[in-house]
Write an enzyme that holds these catalytic residues in place. Structure first.
Site, PDB file in Angstrom:
ATOM      1  N   TYR A  29     -40.188 105.593  42.801  1.00  0.00           N
ATOM      2  CA  TYR A  29     -40.404 105.261  41.542  1.00  0.00           C
ATOM      3  C   TYR A  29     -40.932 106.030  40.544  1.00  0.00           C
ATOM      4  O   TYR A  29     -42.121 106.780  40.938  1.00  0.00           O
ATOM      5  CB  TYR A  29     -41.234 103.801  41.542  1.00  0.00           C
ATOM      6  CG  TYR A  29     -40.776 102.645  42.059  1.00  0.00           C
ATOM      7  CD1 TYR A  29     -39.440 102.451  42.424  1.00  0.00           C
ATOM      8  CD2 TYR A  29     -41.700 101.389  42.331  1.00  0.00           C
ATOM      9  CE1 TYR A  29     -39.057 101.251  42.863  1.00  0.00           C
ATOM     10  CE2 TYR A  29     -41.135 100.334  43.021  1.00  0.00           C
ATOM     11  CZ  TYR A  29     -39.881 100.327  43.213  1.00  0.00           C
ATOM     12  OH  TYR A  29     -39.258  99.147  43.956  1.00  0.00           O
TER      13      TYR A  29
ATOM     14  N   LYS B 212     -32.716  86.579  26.976  1.00  0.00           N
ATOM     15  CA  LYS B 212     -32.768  87.413  25.917  1.00  0.00           C
ATOM     16  C   LYS B 212     -31.621  88.470  25.513  1.00  0.00           C
ATOM     17  O   LYS B 212     -31.516  88.785  24.822  1.00  0.00           O
ATOM     18  CB  LYS B 212     -33.819  88.333  26.127  1.00  0.00           C
ATOM     19  CG  LYS B 212     -33.950  89.566  27.047  1.00  0.00           C
ATOM     20  CD  LYS B 212     -35.073  90.155  27.046  1.00  0.00           C
ATOM     21  CE  LYS B 212     -35.118  91.090  28.251  1.00  0.00           C
ATOM     22  NZ  LYS B 212     -36.446  92.127  28.566  1.00  0.00           N
TER      23      LYS B 212
END
Length: 328
Positions: free
Chosen positions: A54, A218
């Site tokens: 990450y 969304k």
């Protein structure tokens, strides 16, 4: 917050947890990370997920520094990280004994911790014998660098092989798997892994309950919000796969169900994941404190998911996988 055992272990993890994927460093700096982590812990979250890949290790550095500055008592939280992609070198990736040991030490250095609670093999490694990986993960546990080990996105066959090798050698097998699980991705959790829950006591720390934000409602067929992860260059391919007519239509048709329950669609989607009894914890993410607060409220939605409501949801998404035929 409700707490569940991580599979058949005695480790207690919060039903909802918090992960650093995508957000830490890419969208969230140290200051914001501290606020998010503090709010998560205030809400009862005790499981925090990370990985060496990450943000090329920066996500671990930010999480470790934030926790240090927040002054948390280490035993109050469950920290997990994952190994597989550690760098560009030929031995900086995979699940060899060399990378597992060196990668673990590097993760701990970035996190500024003596140990992690759970260490995951982030993907299966076809180039390394499974016995080598099982022995190396047990070496890590024996040295106190991790308490438990698990897998992420492994097949049921690969997990079974790891367990049989561990049993043969008198070693510890993987006690947890970390798969994607949401209303649009269900096969592994609901069909493929079914034998593992009873045979090996496997728990699940599932990721992407909102299908990378698609299940928040969304997104529209022709619009990707500027601050969303799908606006990031590295996630454009994922956007092309998920922001499509069929998926958006299903999401739009889920909205009336959420409205009937008087909850946001995101809470409905997270609660649906957590309602599966084989799920130990649902990993959530957030870039804003308001998002985190809304996600935590999903716990209140779980009791509202009656068989009737679950039936309505299935009638819309039609993603329930077909169970394998059983011949007696």
């Amino acid at each position: 917050m409700q707490y569940r055992n991580l599979g058949s272990t005695g480790l207690k993890v919060s039903t909802l947890s918090f992960g650093a994927w995508v957000t830490f460093h890419n969208q969230v700096d140290l200051k914001d990370a501290k606020q998010l982590l503090a709010r998560a812990k205030e809400g009862g979250i005790n499981f925090f997920d990370n990985a060496e890949v990450y943000a090329s290790g920066r996500a671990e550095e930010i999480m470790g520094q934030a926790i240090k500055e927040l002054g948390w008592k280490r035993s109050d939280v469950v920290i997990a990280t994952k190994l597989f992609w550690g760098g560009p070198g030929p031995n900086d990736k995979g699940l060899s004994r060399k990378h597992i040991i060196e990668g673990t030490k590097a993760c701990l250095k970035r996190l500024e911790m003596d140990y992690v609670d759970v260490l995951f093999c982030h993907r299966p490694d076809a180039s390394t014998p499974i016995e080598e990986t099982v022995r190396a993960m047990n070496f890590v546990i024996d040295n106190g660098w991790a308490f438990y080990w698990g897998t992420s996105e492994w097949s049921a066959q690969q997990i079974t092989e790891a367990w049989e090798v561990a049993r043969k050698l008198g070693l510890i097998g993987p006690i947890v798997e970390q798969p994607e699980y949401n209303l649009l991705a269900r096969d592994k959790v609901e069909v493929e892994y079914l034998p593992l829950y009873s045979s090996y006591g496997i728990g699940l720390t599932t990721w992407s309950p909102l299908a990378s934000g698609v299940l928040t409602g969304k997104y529209s067929k022709n619009s990707v919000p500027a601050e969303s992860r799908f606006s990031l260059e590295n996630y454009k391919n994922l956007a092309n796969r998920l922001v499509v007519d069929d998926v958006i239509t299903k999401v739009d048709n889920l909205k009336p169900i959420a409205e009937k329950l008087k909850v946001p669609l995101s809470q409905l989607a997270i609660a649906w994941c957590a309602s599966n009894p084989n799920v130990s914890t649902v990993i959530t993410g957030a870039t804003k404190e308001s998002q985190l607060v809304e996600n935590l409220k999903a716990l209140e939605v779980i009791p509202k998911l009656t068989p009737s409501i679950l039936g309505e949801i299935e009638a819309v998404v039609q993603t329930k996988p077909k169970q394998a035929d059983v011949y007696r």
